[in-house]
Enzyme design. Structure first.
Site, mmCIF file in Angstrom:
data_model
loop_
_atom_site.group_PDB
_atom_site.id
_atom_site.type_symbol
_atom_site.label_atom_id
_atom_site.label_comp_id
_atom_site.label_asym_id
_atom_site.label_seq_id
_atom_site.Cartn_x
_atom_site.Cartn_y
_atom_site.Cartn_z
ATOM 1 N N CYS A 11 -16.865 -19.982 21.046
ATOM 2 C CA CYS A 11 -15.996 -20.673 20.403
ATOM 3 C C CYS A 11 -14.749 -20.881 21.341
ATOM 4 O O CYS A 11 -15.057 -20.924 22.550
ATOM 5 C CB CYS A 11 -15.254 -20.086 18.901
ATOM 6 S SG CYS A 11 -14.381 -18.551 19.132
ATOM 7 N N CYS A 83 -17.658 -23.664 16.609
ATOM 8 C CA CYS A 83 -16.374 -24.606 16.362
ATOM 9 C C CYS A 83 -17.096 -26.169 16.310
ATOM 10 O O CYS A 83 -18.087 -26.515 16.616
ATOM 11 C CB CYS A 83 -15.489 -24.419 17.780
ATOM 12 S SG CYS A 83 -16.503 -24.226 19.392
ATOM 13 N N CYS A 91 -14.040 -26.949 22.662
ATOM 14 C CA CYS A 91 -15.310 -25.873 22.347
ATOM 15 C C CYS A 91 -16.401 -26.148 23.536
ATOM 16 O O CYS A 91 -16.658 -26.966 23.994
ATOM 17 C CB CYS A 91 -15.925 -26.874 21.128
ATOM 18 S SG CYS A 91 -17.092 -25.747 20.404
#
Length: 153
Positions: A11, A83, A91
């Site tokens: 993430c 993400c 991301c």
């Protein structure tokens, strides 16, 4: 001895979502996977994530946020991005996975900025992540028995 499959959760900051996913998978499968979480940058572990995980009996207080950079060039069987690239431009993209999946789990920090209570946003993300991890285990892990392995499943 069989080689453990490697799982990488990605993430933006590795401060909340991926830390929870790593902890859930480790709690459910023990040492049967080599599990890593990282972010496009290393943030600071979210205290609400620590509290939310403690509520389900998992301690992540000692976890450290990590950048994905040291893992570039490594081979992972599973790379799971958590993400939304439309909302989170940082991301990370990770090349070289045998199997990849995107679990779009809303970033609690962005939800908080939009006016949602941060603790609520983290717990909502935790519960979504838990469902995804259970599905992942159901599809990619076939132990003799998980019965009694974890109180949260």
């Amino acid at each position: 001895m069989a080689i453990k499959p490697k799982v990488l959760f990605l993430c933006t900051e590795n401060s909340c979502r991926t830390q929870m996913a790593e902890a859930f998978l480790r709690d459910l499968t023990g040492d049967e996977f080599e599990i890593v979480s990282a972010g496009s940058e290393a943030g600071r572990l979210d205290p609400e994530a620590v509290a939310a995980m403690r509520e389900v009996g998992i301690d992540i207080e000692e976890a450290q946020a990590k950048s994905v950079n040291p893992y570039l060039g490594m081979r992972f069987q599973y790379v799971i991005t958590m993400c939304d690239r439309e909302k989170e431009r940082s991301c990370p993209i990770f090349p070289g996975a045998l199997w990849r999946q995107s679990w779009t789990i809303e970033n609690p920090a962005l939800l908080t900025a939009a006016g949602l209570d941060h603790g609520f946003a983290v717990r909502r993300a935790r519960d979504e992540i838990r469902r995804h991890v259970v599905e992942f285990v159901d599809h990619h892990h076939h132990p003799k028995s998980l019965k009694g392995k974890s109180a949260w499943k």
